[in-house]
Design an enzyme around this catalytic site. Structure first.
Site, PDB file in Angstrom:
ATOM      1  N   ASP A 195      -0.772  -5.118   5.889  1.00  0.00           N
ATOM      2  CA  ASP A 195      -1.720  -5.842   5.382  1.00  0.00           C
ATOM      3  C   ASP A 195      -1.445  -6.009   3.810  1.00  0.00           C
ATOM      4  O   ASP A 195      -0.907  -5.215   3.238  1.00  0.00           O
ATOM      5  CB  ASP A 195      -3.220  -5.331   5.779  1.00  0.00           C
ATOM      6  CG  ASP A 195      -3.453  -4.006   5.146  1.00  0.00           C
ATOM      7  OD1 ASP A 195      -2.595  -3.002   5.088  1.00  0.00           O
ATOM      8  OD2 ASP A 195      -4.451  -3.798   4.651  1.00  0.00           O
ATOM      9  N   GLU A 196      -2.083  -6.985   3.072  1.00  0.00           N
ATOM     10  CA  GLU A 196      -2.149  -7.059   1.607  1.00  0.00           C
ATOM     11  C   GLU A 196      -0.793  -6.687   0.966  1.00  0.00           C
ATOM     12  O   GLU A 196      -0.769  -6.131  -0.058  1.00  0.00           O
ATOM     13  CB  GLU A 196      -3.058  -6.296   1.131  1.00  0.00           C
ATOM     14  CG  GLU A 196      -4.408  -6.673   1.588  1.00  0.00           C
ATOM     15  CD  GLU A 196      -5.588  -5.884   1.167  1.00  0.00           C
ATOM     16  OE1 GLU A 196      -6.801  -6.167   0.870  1.00  0.00           O
ATOM     17  OE2 GLU A 196      -5.596  -4.541   1.008  1.00  0.00           O
ATOM     18  N   ALA A 197       0.291  -7.354   1.715  1.00  0.00           N
ATOM     19  CA  ALA A 197       1.793  -7.037   1.019  1.00  0.00           C
ATOM     20  C   ALA A 197       2.164  -8.203   0.240  1.00  0.00           C
ATOM     21  O   ALA A 197       2.810  -9.032   0.246  1.00  0.00           O
ATOM     22  CB  ALA A 197       2.795  -7.022   2.156  1.00  0.00           C
TER      23      ALA A 197
ATOM     24  N   HIS B  90       0.771  -1.278   0.065  1.00  0.00           N
ATOM     25  CA  HIS B  90      -0.016   0.032   0.124  1.00  0.00           C
ATOM     26  C   HIS B  90       0.872   1.028  -0.015  1.00  0.00           C
ATOM     27  O   HIS B  90       0.499   2.328   0.570  1.00  0.00           O
ATOM     28  CB  HIS B  90      -0.902   0.006   1.263  1.00  0.00           C
ATOM     29  CG  HIS B  90      -2.200  -0.944   1.262  1.00  0.00           C
ATOM     30  ND1 HIS B  90      -3.059  -0.813   0.071  1.00  0.00           N
ATOM     31  CD2 HIS B  90      -2.351  -2.086   1.707  1.00  0.00           C
ATOM     32  CE1 HIS B  90      -3.964  -1.727   0.487  1.00  0.00           C
ATOM     33  NE2 HIS B  90      -3.450  -2.597   1.244  1.00  0.00           N
TER      34      HIS B  90
END
Length: 527
Positions: free
Chosen positions: A332-334, A269
């Site tokens: 998150d969401e790496a 992100h």
């Protein structure tokens, strides 16, 4: 004629006999009933109704003793009440009767309070100013909804007699506002803070960076804000907070007894940062700014030392601006970061947070690495998230990591209510009011000890939300339910009772100008 006079005299005597007199010698008609003492959100720990109501009149004073902290809460209360009542409501150190705000030792903790109401006045007692402030929110809800209007209303302003004893279940009762996907001004953030204060929230989590925008000025890396903050989802102008802007948000939130928790999401992100500085990319090439809504494609370059210089500078400057205890590092969401690189990154970044005096908070993917001692993991999975992922979170909790619960299919406020909702997303499903309210944080995640749960937090992501009216529509009526899950004893949680109390909030939101979703699950009063 004589019979007419006798009839008139008898009628006047009956009216006088029916009146209930309170401080200020103002009669209260039996036709006007005060709001029941327990009809507030969040539900208090205990309510003991009884005795005559108190009536706020033009003679009412707000007494605060010699405490500067109580005086500040008293001025806040007066600012709420003066426009609608038209009364002067002076905040004084001495006097008798009226509304008394009292600091005293007792079984209140840092945020609890006791409210006593009777014919002679209302007294709110707490061990600290946060408790007084929360008690004032209860008093506010006990008054008619018209008290929220900014023009003089007819009243009467009655507070039911009895005692409320109250203390929160959890120390973390948060709400997250995503200012990265769409930017919100300082005044718009303050407006949301006031919404949160109504329901005794105590954490404002600001999502300050993402692929679509970097929203906080960093002196040592100025292009983060000037370039990385220059757009938003859909290609709008974006924006960023100067350091003085951010200080003002922190100050205002503190005046409402909310602690700001800033988030810099990493290592994923991060496109706004990568677009601002080419050196942060492994190939040394800056990508273009991004205005879409896809996730998982960006990553800081874990193998470059400049990455950790960047992280150190950002955390150092942000920690210096933030008096609160926590700093959120995302995580998150790496998806573009290998597991080995993710672990390496978190092992290096978490000590930086500690170096600058803050406690790490991360999304629950942090438990895939080794959470720092005292760290908090924010769980945003679903009821149906895989057992392996839940077990990893539970293991971390048993090893001392605190858990903040934000299940996306329960309390993500950007999820659509149903398929007809014009705003929001639905990747976690539709989340109506009952689903959002009807679960127990203490028993939600298998294997997580109840004492590891620090509380709840309601994220409001803004991919589709562009203005304060959009925030209101998606937050209300779900936001108060999250507040109740975090504040009220588990034994008070009952959907049928709650939906009745929630319906009674509708006229208050109308008075405040909150455009809420009129859920068909709630019997709202006619407008």
């Amino acid at each position: 004629m004589r019979r007419h006079r006798l009839h008139l005299l008898g009628s006047l005597l009956l009216v006088a006999a029916a009146g209930v007199f309170t401080s200020g010698a103002a009669p209260v008609s039996t036709a006007v009933q005060p709001r029941p003492l327990g009809q507030v959100i969040p539900a208090p720990a205990s309510v003991t109704p009884g005795g005559a109501p108190y009536r706020i009149t033009g003679d009412t004073r707000i007494r605060v003793g010699d405490s500067r902290e109580a005086h500040r809460v008293g001025e806040y209360l007066a600012d709420v009440l003066r426009p609608s009542t038209g009364y002067p409501l002076p905040v004084t150190e001495r006097g008798a009767g009226g509304i008394r705000l009292r600091l005293a030792q007792g079984p209140y903790g840092a945020e609890g309070y006791r409210l006593d109401s009777g014919r002679g006045g209302v007294t709110i007692t707490a061990a600290g100013p946060a408790g007084l402030f929360h008690g004032v929110q209860t008093l506010r809800q006990l008054l008619p909804a018209a008290v929220e209007r900014d023009t003089v209303q007819p009243g009467p302003w009655l507070v039911a007699g009895g005692t409320v004893r109250d203390i929160p279940r959890y120390p973390w009762r948060g709400a997250m506002l995503d200012v990265s996907r769409h930017f919100f001004t300082v005044d718009e953030v303050k407006r949301y803070v006031d919404r949160l204060a109504l329901y005794k929230f105590n954490k404002l989590h600001l999502h300050l960076s993402d692929d679509q925008g970097w929203r906080i000025a960093i002196d040592s890396w100025p292009r983060l804000a000037t370039h990385g903050g220059s757009t938003e989802v859909g290609g709008g102008p974006g924006g960023f907070y100067t350091k003085d802007d951010y200080r003002e948000i922190v100050r205002y939130a503190a005046s409402r007894h909310l602690e700001v928790v800033p988030e810099i999401d990493m290592p994923g992100h991060t496109n706004a940062a990568l677009a601002s500085y080419a050196d942060l990319n492994c190939d040394g090439v800056a990508p273009p700014l991004y205005t879409g809504t896809a996730v998982g494609f960006s990553s800081l370059c874990v193998g470059k030392e400049v990455t950790y210089d960047f992280v150190d500078d950002v955390i150092r400057e942000l920690a210096a601006l933030t008096p609160g205890r926590y700093l959120h590092i995302g995580g998150d969401e790496a998806h573009s970061t290998s597991h080995a690189d993710y672990v390496t990154f978190m092992d290096r970044v978490q000590p930086v947070v500690a170096k600058y005096g803050k406690t790490v908070v991360g999304w629950h993917q942090l438990t895939g690495a080794t959470p720092a001692e005292g760290a908090l993991a924010q769980y945003w999975g679903l009821d149906g998230t895989g057992a392996e992922e839940k077990a990893r979170v539970a293991k971390a909790a048993r090893n001392g990591t605190g858990i903040v619960l934000s299940p996306a299919d329960r309390i993500y406020l950007d999820m659509k209510y149903d398929r007809t909702t014009p705003l929001g997303l639905s990747w976690a499903g539709y989340v109506e009011v009952k689903r959002s309210y009807d679960w127990d944080p203490g028993a939600y995640l298998p294997g997580v000890p109840e004492d590891a749960v620090r509380g709840v937090e309601a994220p409001l992501w803004t991919e589709t939300l562009e203005n304060p009216a959009h925030l209101d529509h998606m937050a209300f009526p779900r936001l108060p339910g999250v507040a109740e899950l975090g504040w009220s004893p588990a034994a008070t949680h009952d959907w049928e009772d709650y939906r009745t109390r929630l319906a009674a909030q509708g006229p208050r939101w109308d008075a405040l100008g909150i455009g809420y979703h009129r859920s068909p699950q709630v019997d709202w009063p006619a407008q």
